[in-house]
Design an enzyme around this catalytic site. Structure first.
Site, mmCIF file in Angstrom:
data_model
loop_
_atom_site.group_PDB
_atom_site.id
_atom_site.type_symbol
_atom_site.label_atom_id
_atom_site.label_comp_id
_atom_site.label_asym_id
_atom_site.label_seq_id
_atom_site.Cartn_x
_atom_site.Cartn_y
_atom_site.Cartn_z
ATOM 1 N N HIS A 182 7.557 36.758 29.678
ATOM 2 C CA HIS A 182 8.649 37.403 30.422
ATOM 3 C C HIS A 182 8.405 38.905 30.422
ATOM 4 C CE1 HIS A 182 9.942 37.602 26.233
ATOM 5 N NE2 HIS A 182 10.900 38.455 26.541
ATOM 6 N N HIS B 175 9.878 41.641 29.381
ATOM 7 C CA HIS B 175 10.382 42.622 28.421
ATOM 8 C C HIS B 175 9.167 43.349 27.832
ATOM 9 C CE1 HIS B 175 14.565 40.634 27.680
ATOM 10 N NE2 HIS B 175 14.591 41.528 28.659
ATOM 11 N N ASP C 250 8.211 44.478 25.029
ATOM 12 C CA ASP C 250 7.526 44.084 23.783
ATOM 13 C C ASP C 250 6.625 42.868 23.996
ATOM 14 O OD1 ASP C 250 10.078 42.758 24.138
ATOM 15 O OD2 ASP C 250 9.881 41.955 22.109
ATOM 16 N N HIS C 251 6.627 42.308 25.203
ATOM 17 C CA HIS C 251 5.735 41.190 25.514
ATOM 18 C C HIS C 251 4.661 41.547 26.535
ATOM 19 C CE1 HIS C 251 8.010 37.932 23.390
ATOM 20 N NE2 HIS C 251 8.875 38.927 23.364
ATOM 21 N N HIS D 238 16.383 32.627 28.217
ATOM 22 C CA HIS D 238 16.406 33.999 27.714
ATOM 23 C C HIS D 238 17.286 34.849 28.634
ATOM 24 C CE1 HIS D 238 15.124 37.072 25.060
ATOM 25 N NE2 HIS D 238 14.326 37.705 25.894
ATOM 26 N N ASP E 59 10.385 34.212 24.544
ATOM 27 C CA ASP E 59 11.632 34.238 23.806
ATOM 28 C C ASP E 59 12.588 33.206 24.409
ATOM 29 O OD1 ASP E 59 10.447 36.388 22.549
ATOM 30 O OD2 ASP E 59 11.823 37.887 23.358
ATOM 31 N N HIS F 292 8.509 36.442 15.776
ATOM 32 C CA HIS F 292 9.450 37.248 16.559
ATOM 33 C C HIS F 292 10.720 37.530 15.757
ATOM 34 C CE1 HIS F 292 11.886 38.593 20.038
ATOM 35 N NE2 HIS F 292 10.720 38.940 20.540
#
Lengths: 307, 307
Positions: free
Chosen positions: B62, B64, B66-67, B142, B212, B270
């Protein structure tokens, strides 16, 4: 008053298992300024015990990824951390567009404002100023538009000699006037010249960050008398053939720039990944400019106060 | 044939001095696939001795930061490294637009092609397939559209029992036919059934990456029988009130998903930055699903061949 530079990252574009790309923090009187923001800068800040929320502003030299890819994750994290005050980003165009798309796709609900200030890389001028500091842009010679940054502490306010306060029985209003640099007229009508009453606590200090750039005599002249000079040193003297054409400098050229600037001290970095022995590069500089050190990751260089 | 997962990063969005955000590498028969690309992933690859040029494809769960913030520096570095073959990026929209911006501003002269393949996060389907592997998208729950990825090794070719080759005096053509699963007719006219001649060398293996996501029974059912399951575990059971609403899972929910999927082994990660003791989180899972381990940064989890 504190004036120091902490090296967060120091390598050139190709990543290594340990070194981080360009990023430094200038601390002037506990106000923190980020100079370039290579990938991983937010983690490097935390590792060095610097709370990212303390950053007053970010200065980006040019739009190569190894100097700015860490800015975007930092912007997101500052949002997670609940930042409320604006973040000032000083960078060449088109950083404004890049920030717009970052915000649109990743941080559309940021709790603070990201303010881009365009730095014109052909101009030598003040880009930021506050009570204690002027930051000047220094045009550099790189493959893309690039600016160095010259941090110039403002002359600290004059101190009034406490023995003279007693001697002449100065009142508060007169002390304040003397601090402003005025001569003081005593009740007798006698005038005491300001320089008898006051002294400069220490000389204003300066730091210059010149990366990435080929050798530029002009840039060196513009930071004349700098206390601490960071000059990129991507190549050894022997690899000179690679330097200029790629908009980079050799050890010899960094030392030459420090000499021409009349710098007090030189620190070098942005080494090509081909070099493992940074002391050897430092020693090449020292042959020309003895007061040279490696801008090693994690090191803090303090600019001391001088009378 | 090698089938393993190496954890490059495992923390949630807030950075810590040591942990890195989500990123993993799946190695199937020395073909490498990157799963998510948090900031610093290129350096994490090098630290683990994985040459970034070996990556066949990147799968992003996805959008975001941090990914995926590590994807852009990785793309630039692969250019510096002289990559020539395309890089396939499987990710939800609007990754295509984001990649366009990145390439325009930072990598307009890349020596290779970046090929975006849209992953529809509401669909359970094959998103990538080659001779040895199918990768399925798994819809997740998510705050933004998110997909898990289910790596399913294809059933390896049947082996022909060498004793039966001798016993029946099989010729090359017959051996090849037997490998294809055919029955073999001997000169005598006698027919030898394929399953007497051949055997499956080992069972096809699978790995599922679910991050996530809030707990999803449907996602667990879709990876039924998985050999190794990575399930996000952002919160402890006690902090359940934070999990669902934020599109995350607790230890209990991760273990419940592993149980529902009939997974052979569970690895968790995570974790929220509020937790320091990952073993305690693991132990919460083990109360429900005993074969649970922490997906610790730098660890490699091997999926063994089984007859």
């Amino acid at each position: 008053m504190a004036f120091s530079v902490t090296i967060l990252g120091n390598s050139s574009a190709k990543p290594t298992p340990t070194a981080h790309p360009s990023a430094q923090v200038v601390n002037l009187n506990e106000q923190y300024y980020l100079l370039d923001a290579g990938e991983g800068v937010q983690q490097q800040l935390i590792r060095r015990g610097i709370n990212p929320l303390r950053l007053r502003a970010v200065f980006i030299s040019h739009l190569h990824g190894d100097h700015c890819f860490g800015l975007f994750p930092l912007i997101s994290t500052l949002g997670l951390m609940g930042k409320r005050t604006p973040l000032d980003v000083y960078a060449p165009a088109p950083m404004g567009e890049i920030l717009d798309y970052h915000l649109r796709y990743f941080d559309s609900e940021l709790p603070y404002e990201v303010k881009w200030h365009e730095v014109r890389t052909t101009e030598h001028r003040i880009v930021m100023e506050n009570n204690t500091l002027e930051v000047w842009s220094i045009p550099l010679r790189h493959r893309v538009p690039a600016a160095g940054y010259h941090f110039r502490e403002k002359q600290p306010e004059r101190n009034v000699d406490k023995f003279k306060i007693e001697k002449y029985g100065l009142k508060i209003a007169q002390i304040v006037a003397a601090k402003r640099g005025e001569d003081i007229t005593l009740e007798s009508g006698e005038v005491v010249p300001n320089d008898e009453l006051t002294y400069i606590p220490y000389k204003a200090r300066s730091y210059a960050y010149l990366s990435d750039t080929a050798y530029s005599a002009k840039a060196a002249e513009r930071v004349a008398g700098v206390d601490l000079l960071y000059h990129e040193t991507t190549y050894s003297a022997a690899d000179e053939q690679w330097a200029g054409g790629r908009g980079h400098s050799t050890t010899t050229e960094a030392a030459k720039a420090a000499t021409k600037a009349g710098a007090k001290r030189l620190i070098i970095g942005h080494f090509s990944s081909r070099y493992k022995d940074f002391e050897a590069l430092r020693d090449e500089c020292r042959e020309i400019f003895p007061n040279t050190d490696v801008a090693a990751e994690g090191e803090t260089f303090i600019i001391e106060e001088e009378r």
